[in-house]
Design an enzyme around this catalytic site. Sequence first.
Site, mmCIF file in Angstrom:
data_model
loop_
_atom_site.group_PDB
_atom_site.id
_atom_site.type_symbol
_atom_site.label_atom_id
_atom_site.label_comp_id
_atom_site.label_asym_id
_atom_site.label_seq_id
_atom_site.Cartn_x
_atom_site.Cartn_y
_atom_site.Cartn_z
ATOM 1 N N HIS A 57 0.846 -1.188 0.000
ATOM 2 C CA HIS A 57 0.000 0.000 0.000
ATOM 3 C C HIS A 57 0.886 1.243 0.000
ATOM 4 C CE1 HIS A 57 -3.849 -1.982 1.866
ATOM 5 N NE2 HIS A 57 -3.337 -2.685 0.859
ATOM 6 N N GLU A 59 0.928 3.837 1.854
ATOM 7 C CA GLU A 59 1.408 4.235 3.176
ATOM 8 C C GLU A 59 2.596 3.390 3.616
ATOM 9 O OE1 GLU A 59 -1.691 3.460 2.210
ATOM 10 O OE2 GLU A 59 -3.172 4.203 3.623
#
Length: 148
Positions: A57, A59
């Site tokens: 992801h 993040e």
Amino acid sequence: MELTVFSDEYFMNEALKEAQKAYDAGEVPVGAVVVCSQRIVARTHNLTETLHDVTAHAEMQAFTAAANFLGSKYLNDCTLYVTLEPCVMCAGGAFWSQIGKIVYGAKDEKRGFTQLGKPVLHPATKVENGVLADACSKILSDFFRSKR
């Protein structure tokens, strides 16, 4: 020498540029930047399809890139700008990195960490939401509409 102070909208626009890169690559269009002392130290976007890795992801990529750049696993003096509310996995990464602040655009009603209804971030982490929420939501809805 005077330090230029950039707004949350400025940095979220930088995250949106990353989301566009993800969109163009056929990835779910989520982008992230990590900022430390008004300087972008990491720019990333979702890479789950490219890397064949469900944990890639935006993040998680941002935490790794920022930690490598700064030479520290702790990001307590940094802010994560991300176009979509982090999921529980990414909130866990935020906890362990001790990120100082998270600013996100679009709310994730299905998988966002706030759906848990209990704190999952480090106690010192501040959160701000809704920054450029319409633009952040639009790129996601456009992407999924194109897939139907």
